[in-house]
Design a protein around this motif. Structure first.
Motif, PDB file in Angstrom:
ATOM      1  N   ALA A 195      10.588  16.559  14.414  1.00  0.00           N
ATOM      2  CA  ALA A 195      10.675  15.944  13.079  1.00  0.00           C
ATOM      3  C   ALA A 195      12.123  15.983  12.586  1.00  0.00           C
ATOM      4  CB  ALA A 195       9.765  16.674  12.097  1.00  0.00           C
ATOM      5  N   HIS A 196      12.799  17.097  12.807  1.00  0.00           N
ATOM      6  CA  HIS A 196      14.207  17.190  12.420  1.00  0.00           C
ATOM      7  C   HIS A 196      15.039  16.130  13.125  1.00  0.00           C
ATOM      8  CE1 HIS A 196      18.371  18.428  13.106  1.00  0.00           C
ATOM      9  NE2 HIS A 196      18.326  18.896  11.872  1.00  0.00           N
ATOM     10  N   CYS A 220       8.503   6.741  -3.184  1.00  0.00           N
ATOM     11  CA  CYS A 220       9.006   7.962  -2.554  1.00  0.00           C
ATOM     12  C   CYS A 220       7.822   8.831  -2.128  1.00  0.00           C
ATOM     13  CB  CYS A 220       9.888   8.721  -3.531  1.00  0.00           C
ATOM     14  SG  CYS A 220      10.411  10.351  -2.940  1.00  0.00           S
ATOM     15  N   LYS A 221       7.896   9.368  -0.902  1.00  0.00           N
ATOM     16  CA  LYS A 221       6.801  10.206  -0.403  1.00  0.00           C
ATOM     17  C   LYS A 221       6.803  11.592  -1.056  1.00  0.00           C
ATOM     18  CE  LYS A 221       5.487   7.128   2.604  1.00  0.00           C
ATOM     19  NZ  LYS A 221       4.301   6.322   2.313  1.00  0.00           N
ATOM     20  N   LEU A 222       7.862  11.922  -1.751  1.00  0.00           N
ATOM     21  CA  LEU A 222       7.944  13.245  -2.380  1.00  0.00           C
ATOM     22  C   LEU A 222       7.655  13.178  -3.876  1.00  0.00           C
ATOM     23  CD1 LEU A 222      11.126  14.580  -0.538  1.00  0.00           C
ATOM     24  CD2 LEU A 222       8.723  14.816   0.116  1.00  0.00           C
ATOM     25  N   CYS A 223       8.386  12.346  -4.617  1.00  0.00           N
ATOM     26  CA  CYS A 223       8.239  12.316  -6.079  1.00  0.00           C
ATOM     27  C   CYS A 223       7.453  11.104  -6.558  1.00  0.00           C
ATOM     28  CB  CYS A 223       9.603  12.357  -6.758  1.00  0.00           C
ATOM     29  SG  CYS A 223      10.517  10.803  -6.651  1.00  0.00           S
ATOM     30  N   HIS A 224       7.117  10.185  -5.644  1.00  0.00           N
ATOM     31  CA  HIS A 224       6.336   8.981  -5.946  1.00  0.00           C
ATOM     32  C   HIS A 224       7.068   8.009  -6.860  1.00  0.00           C
ATOM     33  CE1 HIS A 224       3.205  11.128  -3.883  1.00  0.00           C
ATOM     34  NE2 HIS A 224       3.291  12.124  -4.750  1.00  0.00           N
ATOM     35  N   SER A 225       8.382   8.114  -6.946  1.00  0.00           N
ATOM     36  CA  SER A 225       9.170   7.137  -7.683  1.00  0.00           C
ATOM     37  C   SER A 225       8.930   5.750  -7.085  1.00  0.00           C
ATOM     38  CB  SER A 225      10.644   7.510  -7.584  1.00  0.00           C
ATOM     39  OG  SER A 225      11.467   6.461  -8.048  1.00  0.00           O
ATOM     40  N   PRO A 226       8.657   4.739  -7.926  1.00  0.00           N
ATOM     41  CA  PRO A 226       8.423   3.390  -7.397  1.00  0.00           C
ATOM     42  C   PRO A 226       9.623   2.895  -6.579  1.00  0.00           C
ATOM     43  CG  PRO A 226       7.886   3.505  -9.734  1.00  0.00           C
ATOM     44  CD  PRO A 226       8.570   4.803  -9.378  1.00  0.00           C
ATOM     45  N   ALA A 227       9.349   2.290  -5.454  1.00  0.00           N
ATOM     46  CA  ALA A 227      10.405   1.780  -4.563  1.00  0.00           C
ATOM     47  C   ALA A 227      11.378   2.889  -4.158  1.00  0.00           C
ATOM     48  CB  ALA A 227      11.150   0.603  -5.184  1.00  0.00           C
ATOM     49  N   GLY A 228      10.904   4.128  -4.159  1.00  0.00           N
ATOM     50  CA  GLY A 228      11.781   5.259  -3.847  1.00  0.00           C
ATOM     51  C   GLY A 228      11.848   5.611  -2.374  1.00  0.00           C
ATOM     52  N   ILE A 276      19.448  19.914   6.336  1.00  0.00           N
ATOM     53  CA  ILE A 276      18.221  19.179   6.670  1.00  0.00           C
ATOM     54  C   ILE A 276      17.076  20.115   7.083  1.00  0.00           C
ATOM     55  CG2 ILE A 276      17.244  17.437   8.240  1.00  0.00           C
ATOM     56  CD1 ILE A 276      20.132  16.123   7.906  1.00  0.00           C
ATOM     57  N   PRO A 277      17.314  21.129   7.919  1.00  0.00           N
ATOM     58  CA  PRO A 277      16.197  22.047   8.207  1.00  0.00           C
ATOM     59  C   PRO A 277      15.653  22.721   6.948  1.00  0.00           C
ATOM     60  CG  PRO A 277      17.954  22.341   9.802  1.00  0.00           C
ATOM     61  CD  PRO A 277      18.495  21.445   8.711  1.00  0.00           C
ATOM     62  N   ALA A 278      16.526  23.045   6.016  1.00  0.00           N
ATOM     63  CA  ALA A 278      16.074  23.687   4.771  1.00  0.00           C
ATOM     64  C   ALA A 278      15.223  22.722   3.948  1.00  0.00           C
ATOM     65  CB  ALA A 278      17.287  24.153   3.967  1.00  0.00           C
ATOM     66  N   ILE A 279      15.640  21.462   3.883  1.00  0.00           N
ATOM     67  CA  ILE A 279      14.850  20.469   3.139  1.00  0.00           C
ATOM     68  C   ILE A 279      13.489  20.284   3.810  1.00  0.00           C
ATOM     69  CG2 ILE A 279      14.657  18.026   2.505  1.00  0.00           C
ATOM     70  CD1 ILE A 279      17.683  17.977   2.130  1.00  0.00           C
ATOM     71  N   LEU A 280      13.491  20.117   5.136  1.00  0.00           N
ATOM     72  CA  LEU A 280      12.226  19.857   5.837  1.00  0.00           C
ATOM     73  C   LEU A 280      11.259  21.034   5.733  1.00  0.00           C
ATOM     74  CD1 LEU A 280      13.511  17.989   9.008  1.00  0.00           C
ATOM     75  CD2 LEU A 280      12.156  17.028   7.137  1.00  0.00           C
ATOM     76  N   ASP A 315      10.801  22.890   3.102  1.00  0.00           N
ATOM     77  CA  ASP A 315      10.132  22.772   1.803  1.00  0.00           C
ATOM     78  C   ASP A 315       9.440  21.423   1.620  1.00  0.00           C
ATOM     79  OD1 ASP A 315      11.081  25.261   1.256  1.00  0.00           O
ATOM     80  OD2 ASP A 315      12.589  24.630  -0.201  1.00  0.00           O
ATOM     81  N   PHE A 316      10.031  20.370   2.219  1.00  0.00           N
ATOM     82  CA  PHE A 316       9.537  19.003   2.019  1.00  0.00           C
ATOM     83  C   PHE A 316       9.425  18.295   3.370  1.00  0.00           C
ATOM     84  CE2 PHE A 316      11.773  20.187  -1.898  1.00  0.00           C
ATOM     85  CZ  PHE A 316      10.777  19.954  -2.832  1.00  0.00           C
ATOM     86  N   PRO A 317       8.328  18.538   4.083  1.00  0.00           N
ATOM     87  CA  PRO A 317       8.188  17.940   5.427  1.00  0.00           C
ATOM     88  C   PRO A 317       8.203  16.411   5.414  1.00  0.00           C
ATOM     89  CG  PRO A 317       6.562  19.673   5.092  1.00  0.00           C
ATOM     90  CD  PRO A 317       7.230  19.448   3.760  1.00  0.00           C
ATOM     91  N   LEU A 318       7.957  15.786   4.267  1.00  0.00           N
ATOM     92  CA  LEU A 318       7.953  14.320   4.207  1.00  0.00           C
ATOM     93  C   LEU A 318       9.296  13.749   3.772  1.00  0.00           C
ATOM     94  CD1 LEU A 318       4.403  13.553   2.788  1.00  0.00           C
ATOM     95  CD2 LEU A 318       5.229  13.351   5.140  1.00  0.00           C
ATOM     96  N   PHE A 319      10.368  14.547   3.842  1.00  0.00           N
ATOM     97  CA  PHE A 319      11.704  14.043   3.522  1.00  0.00           C
ATOM     98  C   PHE A 319      12.098  12.939   4.497  1.00  0.00           C
ATOM     99  CE2 PHE A 319      16.317  14.456   4.555  1.00  0.00           C
ATOM    100  CZ  PHE A 319      16.816  13.948   3.372  1.00  0.00           C
ATOM    101  N   ALA A 320      12.457  11.774   3.943  1.00  0.00           N
ATOM    102  CA  ALA A 320      12.950  10.637   4.738  1.00  0.00           C
ATOM    103  C   ALA A 320      12.117  10.423   6.000  1.00  0.00           C
ATOM    104  CB  ALA A 320      14.425  10.823   5.078  1.00  0.00           C
TER     105      ALA A 320
END
Ligand SMILES: [Zn+2]
Length: 127
Positions: free
Chosen positions: A42-43, A68-76, A113-117, A119-124
């Motif tokens: 995934a990384h 956005c898959k994290l915050c659900h912002s429209p077109a995010g 990036i490993p730190a983000i993933l 906490d947030f596996p759906l990052f990008a």
């Protein structure tokens, strides 16, 4: 013109010249290094997408906007949103005004990036 629309304009210029994301890739690859195969698959997928800077399919296909898959912002569901704008990731970013390619390089050079993933596996995510 916001930094995001400047980036979008620059990428459009690249596409128009038949060289997708070339400025993005050249900048990121010259200012950071990524070794694939040492972390999770995934990384590596996320790292590859961030380096290449490709737009998501919905962005170039005219399909309905994807939130956005994290915050659900429209077109995010865009690299620029995940890297630059997503409010859930604010604590991972350095202070100051950054453009997208330098921010991605900073992520790589500081092993963010490993730190983000974690906490947030759906990052990008690839989609
Ligand atoms: Zn978001």
């Amino acid at each position: 013109m916001s930094s995001n629309s400047t980036i979008a304009h620059n990428l459009d210029t690249c596409y128009g010249k038949g060289s997708p994301s070339s400025i993005h890739y050249v900048h990121v690859s010259h200012t950071s290094s990524v070794t694939y195969g040492r972390k999770s698959a995934a990384h590596d997928l996320v790292a590859m997408r961030l380096r290449l800077g490709y737009r998501y399919y919905w962005e170039v296909s005219g399909a309905a906007a994807v939130p956005c898959k994290l915050c659900h912002s429209p077109a995010g569901h865009t690299l620029a949103h995940y890297v630059m704008k997503c409010p859930l990731l604010v604590h991972f970013r350095p202070h100051g005004n950054w453009d997208l390619p330098p921010m991605i390089s900073w992520f790589f050079n500081n092993d963010i990036i490993p730190a983000i993933l974690k906490d947030f596996p759906l990052f990008a995510p690839p989609l």
